[in-house]
Design a protein around this motif. Sequence first.
Motif, mmCIF file in Angstrom:
data_model
loop_
_atom_site.group_PDB
_atom_site.id
_atom_site.type_symbol
_atom_site.label_atom_id
_atom_site.label_comp_id
_atom_site.label_asym_id
_atom_site.label_seq_id
_atom_site.Cartn_x
_atom_site.Cartn_y
_atom_site.Cartn_z
ATOM 1 N N THR A 1 42.788 37.371 49.894
ATOM 2 C CA THR A 1 43.320 38.592 50.498
ATOM 3 C C THR A 1 43.759 38.228 51.902
ATOM 4 N N ASP B 1 32.867 27.019 45.684
ATOM 5 C CA ASP B 1 33.778 28.147 45.934
ATOM 6 C C ASP B 1 35.215 27.695 45.698
ATOM 7 N N VAL C 1 31.327 40.729 41.569
ATOM 8 C CA VAL C 1 32.790 40.741 41.581
ATOM 9 C C VAL C 1 33.399 39.340 41.590
ATOM 10 N N SER C 2 32.875 38.472 42.458
ATOM 11 C CA SER C 2 33.476 37.138 42.591
ATOM 12 C C SER C 2 32.511 36.006 42.243
ATOM 13 N N ASN C 3 31.373 36.335 41.640
ATOM 14 C CA ASN C 3 30.351 35.305 41.414
ATOM 15 C C ASN C 3 29.963 35.150 39.951
ATOM 16 N N GLU D 1 50.021 42.576 42.705
ATOM 17 C CA GLU D 1 48.782 43.190 42.221
ATOM 18 C C GLU D 1 48.558 42.984 40.719
ATOM 19 N N SER E 1 31.658 30.472 42.656
ATOM 20 C CA SER E 1 32.204 31.668 43.301
ATOM 21 C C SER E 1 33.715 31.547 43.327
ATOM 22 N N ALA F 1 47.594 39.531 39.931
ATOM 23 C CA ALA F 1 46.226 39.260 40.370
ATOM 24 C C ALA F 1 45.222 39.823 39.366
ATOM 25 N N VAL F 2 45.527 41.010 38.840
ATOM 26 C CA VAL F 2 44.634 41.618 37.850
ATOM 27 C C VAL F 2 44.563 40.741 36.598
ATOM 28 N N TYR G 1 37.049 33.525 44.581
ATOM 29 C CA TYR G 1 37.525 34.641 45.402
ATOM 30 C C TYR G 1 39.032 34.780 45.313
ATOM 31 N N GLN G 2 39.483 35.989 45.063
ATOM 32 C CA GLN G 2 40.927 36.203 45.146
ATOM 33 C C GLN G 2 41.326 36.254 46.621
#
Lengths: 600, 364
Positions: free
Chosen positions: B195, B161, B236-238, B212, B190, B215-216, B192-193
Amino acid sequence: MTDLSLIRNFAIIAHIDHGKSTLADRIIEYCGGLQSREMTEQVLDSMDIERERGITIKAQTVRLEYKAQDGKTYLLNLIDTPGHVDFTYEVSRSLASCEGSVLVVDATQGVEAQTLANVYLALDNNHEIVTALNKIDLPSADVARVKQQIEDVIGLDTSNAVEVSGKTGAGVEDLLEAVVKYLPAPTGEENAPTKALLIDSWYDSYLGVVILVRIKDGTLRKKQNIRLMSTGLDYVIDKIGVFTPKMKDVDVLHAGEVGFITASIKSVDDCKIGDTITDNRQPCADMLAGFKPSVSVVFCSIFPVDSSQYDALRDALAKLKLNDASIEYQPENSGALGLGFRCGFLGLLHMEIIQERIGREFDLDIITTAPSVAYKLYMTNGVEMTLDNPADMPDPSTIKLIEEPMVRATIMVPDEYLGSILKLCTERRGTQEDLTYVGNRAMVVYKIPLSEIVFDFYDRLKSISSGYASFNYELIGYAPADLVKVQILINEEPVDALAFLCNRTEAEARGRQICGRLKDLIPRHLFKIPLQASIGGRIVARETISPMRKDVTAKCYGGDVTRKRKLLDNQKKGKQRMRQFGKVEVPQSAFIEALRIGDN
Amino acid sequence: MHQPQEIAIYIHWPFCKSKCPYCDFYKKIDCNINQDIIITEYIDALRRYRQILPERIVKSVFFGGGTPSLIKPNNIAIVIDEIVRLWPITENIEISLEANPNTHYQTMFQDLKNAGINRLSLGVQALNEADLHFLGRTHSLATARLCLREITSVFDNHSADLIYARPHQITADWKNELEEICTYGLKHISLYQLTIEENTVFARKGVKSLDEEAAVQMYEMTRDFLAANGYYLYEVSNFAQKGYESKHNLTYWQGGDYIGIGPSAHGRICLNGAHYATEYPFIHTQLSPQERAEELLIMGLRLTNGINKADFKKICGLDMHDFVNEQKLNFLKESGLLAETPTHLFATRSGFLLLNQLVLELCS
């Protein structure tokens, strides 16, 4: 019956905040109208909203007994009146039902704009006036200066002025002595046919319609057959009494007295304020002059947030109108906001109060549109019409001339603030009519379009004068106006609820302001949303709400799903509180905030 | 013969040695707990679930947390052995454990493997010293690197991760970390952004997430970079090499049954056609078909393949087109945020980062 010479009917008049309701409390206490344990602050202000805002909205009356120094007991009918300019109509009505006034002037403040306005109203009603200099307990009270000012500005003789404190009760006896001594007793013919003035009426949930009356001639008794002369409707009196200030039944009200009656009247609409009440078997020959009907000067539309509450809103307005006949309303259908009502009010404060009461007393969430005044339109085909709703604006090419209502505004202000006040008046398209000085206070008179003052004028005036400026206005007629209708378009679709009428010179700035606010008030969507202000199809302001780019949860595993679903439920509820315009969802609060008056 | 239904088992270990500033998970910071007692409770809970779910076959076990690598390997073995004793297991059962990089790596990973773990997920979080510190991690960069090498040599299946889109992080720096993480031969990654969740140290300190738009951009770059290195985005994150998607986590996203053991652990089980949300130790709340359908949307659209419409109907009993707001669905398809094939509904690349909104639209 009481000898007429032992009756005094008087109103208490003052500029707002000069302490008249508190002084009235002390008078009631002094005369033993209420035990001190029954006293609350501002006892005559029965509505929560009156106490909270510290203002009087409805005039209230109370009958008191006062044993004077001459050994006689006098019957005093005291009427507490509203001070705010919106309720001038209410004041003038109260004044017509009595013979004298107690003018309360704050000894720390001096003469203010509504002091003047109210004194003129009292003089119009041929009142004798006793001046009470209030708040003398405060170290900043300057009795000599304020007396001089009253003489200079109003031209009232202050040699009989009384010094009082509504807070401590000091001077209350002196004031009551002055009332007995200097204010005239009522006149009236006890044996003449009954003639009584309908001062006010309101709906009481236990008693039905209650009518406040002033007997001019003759008497009113229980079971008497009466007639309301303007409608010709006949009733039988069920209950008759006085306010002490609690309701107290009596058998008869005599000429010169003030009291209430009930007569199984279903609707307040049947009780025209200013009407003459007489005996239907032995009617009096002619009617009393009555009052000019109240005129709505500010209009707005009110819609229920939840459209299924339309009926509840209608009921709320109907109930409010029972006690406040000056509210006008009629159904309206907005493309954006659904079914609602177009409403007319005596002024902006009146409008705010009604809006607040709808929420508070009827638990309804409402959306209100931008307030407007009533314009006169002269059409090219010769027809004349009144326009108070942007939705009704006809094609400009069919209009020959538009006129807007004008007021004469009187402003009193310490001279260090004069410059900024003059600037404000000029910005608001005012033209100066008079400028005089009383000591270090200036009194300026401007002719200003009403539309300019129904917005934030009063707030601005207060803020630029650190609260010292006072203000009053009267309607003086109409003047030609360069009026335009500004449409607000959300995602290219005009939203009728956001449209407003204004002077051409201000259209762009206000259009820009509203678009700018909406940009912050409408949440971003999955797509780009243009916001535009347009005049007759020409875009004068534009903002864009950029699309949302990222809204995704980074981690979402087996332990997160319950929380995510509950969050989704909340979001769905939030969405239901939104108004849908095409594909755009606008929060209810955006309407209120976007149309909020004043600077950002 | 009737094929028993598959089930996944999550074992939650809510204890950590220290609290990370970005974390809002339920957990206790405690080293003086009596592990043996807790493990005994877990075993009891497993046995109770066995009573109500006898006809199941276990396809995955996941030790998560918290910090499950704090569980002594012999206790891990006790849990795994008990599961195997209670239920049949699939041939290729996946038994994962989350571990933090630490200095006992030389023996620890081998011990875990001996206890029955066959997939190790390493919480590296950052591949530079300053950000490890910023994220409150107690391990050094050097330790992280040694552990990455160790798990790839000890295990056949592994994951790491990382947390990115850190405040002030620039794309070039992040790309360096991505380049490095792709060199270890991991089967799964994995990413992850970051948050800033409420009730975290970061929230209290007023740490702001990355802008934002930045991040995009970083997300899109990451997706492309990993694809070019043999890892495809499946959730999404994997990211995974083909065939190495996490079987256990797919259960969540595809709406399969799972039970949760350990404080605050949740489960979803279907019993006699009724859906239940479970919460440890033994609270069962029935879910309506509509609630279950919402969950299937929330979870299923997180997969790049999206939702299999036939499975959707099989699980919650509702036809997907009957359940969703059809008008909104069409609008989202026209807007290019969702796409549909005869079998699947899925978010497009531009819709993927707007999933919360898409689900909200579909459900309202």
